[in-house]
Scaffold this motif. Structure first.
Motif, PDB file in Angstrom:
ATOM      1  N   GLN A 171      26.204  33.493  36.679  1.00 29.83           N
ATOM      2  CA  GLN A 171      25.362  33.281  37.860  1.00 29.83           C
ATOM      3  C   GLN A 171      26.089  32.427  38.907  1.00 29.83           C
ATOM      4  N   ARG A 172      26.750  31.361  38.450  1.00 33.61           N
ATOM      5  CA  ARG A 172      27.442  30.459  39.397  1.00 33.61           C
ATOM      6  C   ARG A 172      28.609  31.164  40.092  1.00 33.61           C
ATOM      7  N   LEU A 177      30.778  33.873  44.903  1.00 34.33           N
ATOM      8  CA  LEU A 177      31.196  35.081  45.624  1.00 34.33           C
ATOM      9  C   LEU A 177      30.333  35.267  46.876  1.00 34.33           C
ATOM     10  N   GLU A 178      29.028  34.985  46.751  1.00 32.88           N
ATOM     11  CA  GLU A 178      28.158  35.074  47.942  1.00 32.88           C
ATOM     12  C   GLU A 178      28.613  34.075  49.012  1.00 32.88           C
TER      13      GLU A 178
ATOM     14  N   GLU B   2      22.435  35.891  50.519  1.00 32.10           N
ATOM     15  CA  GLU B   2      22.975  37.088  49.873  1.00 32.10           C
ATOM     16  C   GLU B   2      23.319  38.171  50.879  1.00 32.10           C
ATOM     17  N   HIS B   3      24.414  38.854  50.575  1.00 31.85           N
ATOM     18  CA  HIS B   3      24.851  39.955  51.421  1.00 31.85           C
ATOM     19  C   HIS B   3      24.938  41.187  50.548  1.00 31.85           C
ATOM     20  N   GLN B   4      24.058  42.134  50.783  1.00 32.37           N
ATOM     21  CA  GLN B   4      24.120  43.368  50.024  1.00 32.37           C
ATOM     22  C   GLN B   4      24.892  44.388  50.833  1.00 32.37           C
ATOM     23  N   ASN B   5      26.065  44.702  50.348  1.00 33.90           N
ATOM     24  CA  ASN B   5      26.903  45.690  51.025  1.00 33.90           C
ATOM     25  C   ASN B   5      27.492  46.623  49.987  1.00 33.90           C
ATOM     26  N   LEU B   6      27.941  47.763  50.458  1.00 36.22           N
ATOM     27  CA  LEU B   6      28.625  48.680  49.562  1.00 36.22           C
ATOM     28  C   LEU B   6      29.970  48.089  49.148  1.00 36.22           C
ATOM     29  N   SER B  10      26.810  41.884  44.483  1.00 33.91           N
ATOM     30  CA  SER B  10      25.881  40.899  45.048  1.00 33.91           C
ATOM     31  C   SER B  10      25.096  40.255  43.917  1.00 33.91           C
ATOM     32  N   VAL B  11      24.948  38.939  43.977  1.00 29.56           N
ATOM     33  CA  VAL B  11      24.126  38.204  43.013  1.00 29.56           C
ATOM     34  C   VAL B  11      23.163  37.350  43.819  1.00 29.56           C
TER      35      VAL B  11
END
Lengths: 204, 126
Positions: A171-172, A177-178, B2-6, B10-11
């Motif tokens: 999760q971390r 990454l976000e 959060e960034h949902q991209n192809l 994404s978490v």
């Protein structure tokens, strides 16, 4: 700089010797998805991480992995202490015994010694963080496999703890990454490498 | 955030909610109920090793230190979370109090007295 605390993050107290179990749990010390590879991976990757916060997270998780390495070694040690040559032979622990007696040495369950090719430090933030997420999953799968094989509750107890930590770390790294994506161009995350092409980087 | 991209994972960012009490957190391996995802082959809810260690100041010290470990990683990715910071401060304070009570090997003053204490890998604790 690190300092040593004389305690395990989770206690290990095993009363029954079992070299057979030690032989495969040892993989989480020196195996491909083990705690040593995890710790060395994160502590190597952190230097060139372009965002301080991500480098900090790698430091803190890499440090916790050192504590997990110590838990695994304590399990292996307690499973192999006071062995007799007969027990060594009966349990199929003889090949390890010939080279290391009952000493603790980092190797995979199948006998491949620890080596740095088990992890990567690619010098690209997205690449490394995706590897780190995968590493946590691989270690989680290994602990699942161990939990399928081991029946001794005194061994299962700390193994369950270590498995739970993999899920939290995943999760971390996902959050890291976000945070990294937040500083990149959402239209094309792969336009440049923020760890190398610094002219494009924005710090927050 | 959060960034949902192809073509990239994404978490969702975790949000701070209620946490386990320190003794439960150590037993489960996290302070966060929403991150506690046990394996079907490990359905037992007992922790024989923790049970054997009992409820002494050393164990309470370990419990609070673990709560700090887990909260620290949360703060690494949520440095402005007010509730998480409060939780962390409270645990730090408790750790200081317990260090005084337990007089354990985590206390630097006796670090070098290896012969007087059971080693941690022998099942000793502080």
């Amino acid at each position: 700089m690190w300092s040593y605390e004389q305690r395990l993050q989770y206690p290990v107290k095993i009363s029954k010797t079992c070299p057979k179990t030690a032989q495969f749990i040892m993989s989480q010390y020196g195996g491909p998805d083990g705690e040593m590879a995890a710790s060395m991976r994160y502590l190597s990757q952190r230097y060139t991480m372009p965002y301080k916060q991500v480098g900090g997270l790698l430091t803190d998780i890499g440090t916790e992995e050192l504590a997990h390495m110590e838990i695994i070694c304590a399990i292996v040690y307690q499973l192999t202490r006071n062995l007799t040559p007969e027990e060594v032979k009966a349990a199929g622990f003889d090949a390890y015994y010939i080279d290391h007696t009952a000493g603790i040495w980092p190797t995979a369950a199948a006998g491949v010694p620890f080596n740095a090719c088990e992890f990567q430090s690619k010098g690209d933030a997205v690449t490394d963080l995706v590897e780190d997420m995968a590493a946590e999953q691989k270690a989680r799968s290994t602990y699942d496999n161990i939990l399928r094989m081991v029946t001794d509750p005194e061994v299962r107890d700390p193994i369950k703890f270590l498995r739970a930590r993999e899920v939290v770390h995943f999760q971390r790294f996902g959050e890291a990454l976000e945070m990294t994506k937040d500083r990149l161009n959402g239209q094309n995350y792969y336009f440049f490498n923020p760890e190398f092409d610094k002219q494009f980087c924005k710090q927050k | 955030m959060e960034h949902q991209n192809l073509a990239i994972p994404s978490v969702p960012m975790q949000e701070w909610k209620d946490t386990y009490a320190p003794e439960k957190a150590l037993a489960e391996g996290t302070i966060f109920p929403e991150l506690n995802k046990p394996f079907f082959m490990a359905p037992e809810d007992s922790n024989p090793v923790l049970a054997k260690m009992g409820d002494d100041p050393h164990m309470r010290f370990s419990q609070v230190c673990f709560a700090l470990d887990d909260a620290l990683l949360y703060l690494d990715t949520h440095p402005d979370d007010v509730r998480a910071k409060e939780f962390y401060e409270t645990c730090l304070q408790r750790k200081k109090e317990l260090l005084g009570e337990a007089k354990c090997g985590c206390d630097c003053a006796t670090h070098y007295q290896w012969e007087k204490k059971p080693l941690v890998w022998e099942g000793g604790h502080c």
